[in-house]
Design an enzyme around this catalytic site. Structure first.
Site, PDB file in Angstrom:
ATOM      1  N   ARG A 108      39.786  -9.490  58.277  1.00 51.94           N
ATOM      2  CA  ARG A 108      39.488 -10.576  59.206  1.00 51.94           C
ATOM      3  C   ARG A 108      37.993 -10.669  59.508  1.00 51.94           C
ATOM      4  O   ARG A 108      37.437 -11.761  59.584  1.00 51.94           O
ATOM      5  CB  ARG A 108      40.309 -10.395  60.492  1.00 51.94           C
ATOM      6  CG  ARG A 108      40.023 -11.386  61.618  1.00 51.94           C
ATOM      7  CD  ARG A 108      39.776 -12.814  61.170  1.00 51.94           C
ATOM      8  NE  ARG A 108      40.837 -13.355  60.332  1.00 51.94           N
ATOM      9  CZ  ARG A 108      40.702 -14.441  59.576  1.00 51.94           C
ATOM     10  NH1 ARG A 108      39.540 -15.076  59.532  1.00 51.94           N
ATOM     11  NH2 ARG A 108      41.702 -14.869  58.841  1.00 51.94           N
ATOM     12  N   LYS A 141      20.326 -24.358  68.602  1.00 54.59           N
ATOM     13  CA  LYS A 141      21.683 -24.389  69.163  1.00 54.59           C
ATOM     14  C   LYS A 141      22.601 -23.567  68.264  1.00 54.59           C
ATOM     15  O   LYS A 141      23.386 -24.089  67.473  1.00 54.59           O
ATOM     16  CB  LYS A 141      22.170 -25.828  69.291  1.00 54.59           C
ATOM     17  CG  LYS A 141      21.364 -26.640  70.305  1.00 54.59           C
ATOM     18  CD  LYS A 141      21.811 -28.092  70.354  1.00 54.59           C
ATOM     19  CE  LYS A 141      20.966 -28.886  71.343  1.00 54.59           C
ATOM     20  NZ  LYS A 141      21.304 -30.318  71.366  1.00 54.59           N
ATOM     21  N   LYS A 173       7.327 -30.321  75.914  1.00 55.44           N
ATOM     22  CA  LYS A 173       8.235 -31.332  76.452  1.00 55.44           C
ATOM     23  C   LYS A 173       7.686 -31.844  77.779  1.00 55.44           C
ATOM     24  O   LYS A 173       6.607 -31.438  78.221  1.00 55.44           O
ATOM     25  CB  LYS A 173       9.631 -30.734  76.622  1.00 55.44           C
ATOM     26  CG  LYS A 173      10.227 -30.218  75.310  1.00 55.44           C
ATOM     27  CD  LYS A 173      11.685 -29.837  75.474  1.00 55.44           C
ATOM     28  CE  LYS A 173      12.273 -29.357  74.150  1.00 55.44           C
ATOM     29  NZ  LYS A 173      13.723 -29.123  74.240  1.00 55.44           N
ATOM     30  N   GLU A 202       6.926 -33.604  72.046  1.00 51.89           N
ATOM     31  CA  GLU A 202       8.062 -34.504  72.243  1.00 51.89           C
ATOM     32  C   GLU A 202       7.670 -35.627  73.199  1.00 51.89           C
ATOM     33  O   GLU A 202       7.133 -35.377  74.270  1.00 51.89           O
ATOM     34  CB  GLU A 202       9.243 -33.720  72.818  1.00 51.89           C
ATOM     35  CG  GLU A 202      10.462 -34.583  73.126  1.00 51.89           C
ATOM     36  CD  GLU A 202      11.574 -33.776  73.772  1.00 51.89           C
ATOM     37  OE1 GLU A 202      12.114 -32.894  73.074  1.00 51.89           O
ATOM     38  OE2 GLU A 202      11.879 -34.006  74.946  1.00 51.89           O
ATOM     39  N   ASP A 223      12.118 -38.655  70.860  1.00 51.48           N
ATOM     40  CA  ASP A 223      13.382 -38.197  71.436  1.00 51.48           C
ATOM     41  C   ASP A 223      14.158 -39.347  72.066  1.00 51.48           C
ATOM     42  O   ASP A 223      13.665 -40.013  72.982  1.00 51.48           O
ATOM     43  CB  ASP A 223      13.104 -37.118  72.476  1.00 51.48           C
ATOM     44  CG  ASP A 223      14.384 -36.486  73.010  1.00 51.48           C
ATOM     45  OD1 ASP A 223      15.251 -36.139  72.181  1.00 51.48           O
ATOM     46  OD2 ASP A 223      14.506 -36.340  74.232  1.00 51.48           O
TER      47      ASP A 223
END
Length: 287
Positions: A108, A141, A173, A202, A223
């Site tokens: 597994r 992410k 940012k 950004e 963005d």
């Protein structure tokens, strides 16, 4: 087209997953496998084939020898393919030989790594094949601890790597710009303190574009721009600042990619590559 903003993750070594493999074993076998240990003897042997059950891109084979070594069982692994190989339904990826008990205990964990990383590689490959003129970038992410493996899987599938971590390059940012007081000041402060590091800026509106161009970052990220504003911004950037790379992000959908694909060479960052992933269907067939 360079497949990465910094050094891309083109390979992985044991140090990149050693801790993860150890944690997986401690999680799955805290005091052994009561089913296998009850029903099978240590002397029994078998051959187990790793087989693809659907089409996709293979990734993660380097984990298998590490897993075998940590289980301390008499098992050998022979791979018939390499990472990046195209799998079809029924493709035999490789073969385990040796202790039946050892193979059952690692089954597994082995599949979790290979299915997960192959799923990411397949996901990235699907997008890249559909939009070959875009630089399809991953994001941060990723599952904690799996960052380098996930980015390697994206690269294996034909995608490109954004920064691996916060230390590799700067990304300014709105909160950073507010602290510095202006776009120009923010970019200059980072450049002065971090010579040689790439800087991405950004922006979230056309009203920031002229200031962004004047500051001369390496990359300007558009963005959540509308299609109309995206087209205007790209046209201005290509005319006034051809040396600055262009990236788009924010809720990128297949429809948005269709629109963006008319702009050759721009980057598109997509958390979707790693955070919306289906395990590729791969099984371990034991004989």
């Amino acid at each position: 087209m360079n497949r990465g903003y910094t050094t891309p993750v083109t390979s992985i070594t044991e140090k990149d997953f050693d801790t993860l493999v150890q944690l997986a074993l401690e999680e799955d076998l805290p005091i052994g496998d009561i089913t296998t240990d009850t029903l099978f003897s240590k002397e029994e042997t078998c051959i187990a084939s790793l087989v693809a059950k659907e089409e996709g891109i293979l990734c993660g084979l380097a984990v298998i020898p590490c897993l075998i070594q940590k289980t301390k069982t008499d098992v050998t692994w022979t791979n018939f393919l390499e990472d990046g190989a195209l799998l079809n339904k029924g493709t035999v990826i490789g073969e385990l030989k040796g202790s039946l008990v050892g193979i059952l205990k690692m089954e597994r964990i082995l599949l979790n790594f290979i299915q997960y990383l192959s799923g990411i590689a397949t996901n990235a490959n699907r997008v890249v094949k559909q939009f070959p003129n875009l630089l399809i970038l991953d994001t941060r992410k990723t599952l904690p601890g799996y960052r380098k493996l996930a980015k390697y899987a994206v690269y294996t599938g034909g995608g490109a790597n954004h920064r691996l971590n916060l230390s590799e390059m700067a990304m300014l940012k709105d909160n950073h710009i507010s602290k510095a007081g202006s776009i120009q000041t923010a970019v200059q402060m980072v450049r002065d303190k971090n010579p040689g590091k790439k800087i991405e800026l950004e922006i979230d509106g056309l009203d920031q574009l002229n200031d962004a161009i004047f500051a001369k970052p390496d990359i300007i990220l558009l963005d959540n721009f509308s299609d109309l504003d995206t087209e205007k911004a790209i046209q201005i950037l290509k005319e006034k600042a051809p040396g600055i790379r262009i990236e788009c992000s924010g809720g990128i959908t297949p429809e948005k990619l269709n629109f963006l694909s008319k702009f050759d060479g721009i980057g598109v960052s997509m958390g979707y590559l790693t955070h919306t992933v289906k395990f590729l269907d791969i099984s371990l067939d034991i004989k």
